[in-house]
Design an enzyme around this catalytic site. Structure first.
Site, mmCIF file in Angstrom:
data_model
loop_
_atom_site.group_PDB
_atom_site.id
_atom_site.type_symbol
_atom_site.label_atom_id
_atom_site.label_comp_id
_atom_site.label_asym_id
_atom_site.label_seq_id
_atom_site.Cartn_x
_atom_site.Cartn_y
_atom_site.Cartn_z
ATOM 1 C CB CYS A 132 -40.003 -76.945 26.977
ATOM 2 S SG CYS A 132 -38.282 -76.442 26.863
ATOM 3 C CG HIS B 271 -41.635 -74.442 29.905
ATOM 4 N ND1 HIS B 271 -40.758 -75.248 30.606
ATOM 5 C CD2 HIS B 271 -40.932 -73.931 28.854
ATOM 6 C CE1 HIS B 271 -39.590 -75.236 29.990
ATOM 7 N NE2 HIS B 271 -39.669 -74.450 28.934
ATOM 8 C CG ASN C 98 -36.121 -73.943 29.821
ATOM 9 O OD1 ASN C 98 -36.543 -74.993 30.296
ATOM 10 N ND2 ASN C 98 -36.437 -73.535 28.603
HETATM 11 N N1 COA Z 1 -26.109 -61.201 26.402
HETATM 12 C C1 COA Z 1 -26.050 -59.985 25.826
HETATM 13 N N2 COA Z 1 -26.596 -59.719 24.640
HETATM 14 C C2 COA Z 1 -27.219 -60.703 24.000
HETATM 15 C C3 COA Z 1 -27.314 -62.012 24.540
HETATM 16 C C4 COA Z 1 -26.728 -62.236 25.793
HETATM 17 N N3 COA Z 1 -26.767 -63.424 26.399
HETATM 18 N N4 COA Z 1 -27.998 -62.783 23.689
HETATM 19 C C5 COA Z 1 -28.318 -62.006 22.641
HETATM 20 N N5 COA Z 1 -27.846 -60.760 22.819
HETATM 21 C C6 COA Z 1 -27.976 -59.595 21.963
HETATM 22 C C7 COA Z 1 -28.227 -59.988 20.517
HETATM 23 O O1 COA Z 1 -27.038 -60.254 19.834
HETATM 24 C C8 COA Z 1 -28.936 -58.772 19.996
HETATM 25 O O2 COA Z 1 -27.984 -57.768 19.679
HETATM 26 P P1 COA Z 1 -28.142 -56.885 18.357
HETATM 27 O O3 COA Z 1 -29.412 -56.133 18.547
HETATM 28 O O4 COA Z 1 -26.914 -56.054 18.374
HETATM 29 O O5 COA Z 1 -28.218 -57.867 17.239
HETATM 30 C C9 COA Z 1 -29.749 -58.294 21.184
HETATM 31 O O6 COA Z 1 -29.105 -58.830 22.335
HETATM 32 C C10 COA Z 1 -31.191 -58.752 21.147
HETATM 33 O O7 COA Z 1 -31.190 -60.143 20.836
HETATM 34 P P2 COA Z 1 -32.490 -60.979 20.724
HETATM 35 O O8 COA Z 1 -32.180 -62.363 20.268
HETATM 36 O O9 COA Z 1 -33.491 -60.179 19.928
HETATM 37 O O10 COA Z 1 -32.916 -60.986 22.242
HETATM 38 P P3 COA Z 1 -34.265 -61.428 22.877
HETATM 39 O O11 COA Z 1 -34.829 -60.312 23.612
HETATM 40 O O12 COA Z 1 -35.124 -62.145 21.899
HETATM 41 O O13 COA Z 1 -33.762 -62.493 23.952
HETATM 42 C C11 COA Z 1 -33.788 -64.877 24.227
HETATM 43 C C12 COA Z 1 -33.118 -63.682 23.528
HETATM 44 C C13 COA Z 1 -33.115 -66.144 23.719
HETATM 45 C C14 COA Z 1 -33.577 -64.725 25.715
HETATM 46 C C15 COA Z 1 -35.294 -64.861 23.905
HETATM 47 O O14 COA Z 1 -35.477 -64.729 22.513
HETATM 48 C C16 COA Z 1 -36.014 -66.083 24.376
HETATM 49 O O15 COA Z 1 -36.157 -66.305 25.548
HETATM 50 N N6 COA Z 1 -36.554 -66.900 23.443
HETATM 51 C C17 COA Z 1 -37.289 -68.071 23.765
HETATM 52 C C18 COA Z 1 -36.340 -69.140 24.170
HETATM 53 C C19 COA Z 1 -37.020 -70.353 24.745
HETATM 54 O O16 COA Z 1 -38.054 -70.256 25.315
HETATM 55 N N7 COA Z 1 -36.336 -71.477 24.557
HETATM 56 C C20 COA Z 1 -36.654 -72.729 25.142
HETATM 57 C C21 COA Z 1 -37.750 -73.423 24.496
HETATM 58 S S1 COA Z 1 -39.073 -73.377 25.543
#
Ligand code: COA
Length: 331
Positions: free
Chosen positions: A115, A255, A285
């Protein structure tokens, strides 16, 4: 006055197909509300069509840029294609793009920094202008993320989309352009965000395909935790080094990974959200495409002399920023 590399035109391309949160609800266990609240994304674009790769979008982004600047492709000296989704392992997608747009005098190469690829590419490209070596350098940021996303994995499929952006760099002696950049990397981050198979460590095999190892593997939380401090560090370093305060910055160009990451970083920088470029709602993204696509979407609002702070964080880990004094009135 010394030579700087100015952005003199921006171009972009987004595929027609819109993948909505509602459609994702039919593919994985998720909901529109969850995606909106946790990421800020409403929809993303997907490149459909047999045999179409990143170059298809990159070519169209470069053509738009050439047309806007009324430029003969033969004038391009160098084209850098920033991507994690090359058309093929080799040759470089940059070569395919230069060929198709008719930039027969240009050489080029692909640059991979996930990214942060576009920022790395902007840093490299600007050096060829600053040294006086070249007059026209094109930096393309493009990804067909849908080619490496598992639409059975709700952790990743909700985030990514396809798209391309491109900028033209030309010499400037009036103090505008890319005035500074900082780039960082930490290879220890690889374990949190990578693609397990398809590289030389684990070439494609029947087993690797069956194990779904040709898709993005992401530990979202681990990435999230590092992204806000990383983007903050890059932004603060650029403000400090260039004697700038938050008030001096007309636009932050972050980004587009997650609205919560963007909000956290710009809050740390002390810059209000009204001065932050955002299009994640519509495109998700697009990895290497996010920054140039933001510049393209906001181009009309930009004025000569506006001070822009670009910041990014991505796989690698890689992160960085650029301080740009905008060179032309967008309108
Ligand atoms: N829909 C519904 N629930 C979801 C889900 C989805 N698409 N994805 C994850 N969950 C659930 C998880 O299973 C978890 O459930 P649990 O508490 O029962 O275990 C809960 O939601 C929280 O998950 P978590 O992974 O802690 O969510 P989050 O708030 O961290 O959001 C991302 C997940 C991936 C959106 C977030 O971590 C993120 O944006 N990370 C950075 C990613 C990024 O920038 N990537 C590119 C590189 S630049």
């Amino acid at each position: 006055m010394s030579i700087t590399a100015s952005i003199t035109a921006v171009g972009g391309y987004l595929p027609d197909y819109v993948l909505t949160n509602q459609e994702l609800e039919t593919l994985v266990d998720t909901s529109n509300e969850w995606i909106l609240e946790r990421t800020g994304i409403k929809e993303r674009r997907i490149l459909k069509g047999e045999g179409l790769g990143s170059s298809y979008m990159g070519v169209r982004a470069v053509r738009e840029l050439l047309q806007k600047r009324n430029l003969d492709p033969m004038e391009i000296d160098l084209l850098i294609c920033c991507t994690v989704t090359k058309d093929m392992v080799f040759p470089a997608t940059a070569n395919i793009i230069t060929d198709e747009v008719g930039a027969k005098n240009a050489w080029g190469f692909d640059l991979e920094a996930a990214c942060s690829g576009f920022l790395y590419g902007l840093s490299v490209g600007s050096q060829f202008i600053q040294t006086g070596r070249y007059q026209k350098v094109v930096v393309v940021g493009v990804d067909k993320m849908s080619s490496i996303i598992d639409y059975q994995d709700r952790n990743t499929c909700i985030i990514f989309g396809d798209g391309a952006g491109a900028v033209l760099l030309e010499p400037d002696t009036t103090g505008h352009g890319v005035l500074d950049f900082v780039n960082f990397a930490d290879g220890d981050g690889a374990k949190h965000l990578h693609m397990k198979a398809g590289g030389s460590r684990k070439p494609a095999s029947v087993e690797s395909v069956l194990a779904r190892e040709h898709f993005v593997y992401q530990e979202g939380k681990a990435v999230f935790k590092r992204a806000i401090p990383g983007m903050t560090q890059a932004g603060q370093e650029l403000l400090r080094r260039n004697d700038l305060t938050a008030d001096d910055i007309a636009w932050v160009v972050p980004h587009q990974a997650n609205v919560r990451i963007i909000e956290g970083a710009v809050q740390n920088l002390g810059i209000p959200m009204e001065r932050v470029m955002m299009n994640i709602q519509r495109y998700g993204n697009t990895t290497d495409g996010t920054l140039p696509l933001c510049l393209r979407d906001y181009e009309k609002q930009l004025k000569r002399g506006d001070k822009l702070l670009l910041v990014s964080f991505g796989g690698g880990f890689t992160w960085g920023g650029a301080y740009i004094k905008w060179a032309y009135n967008g309108a």
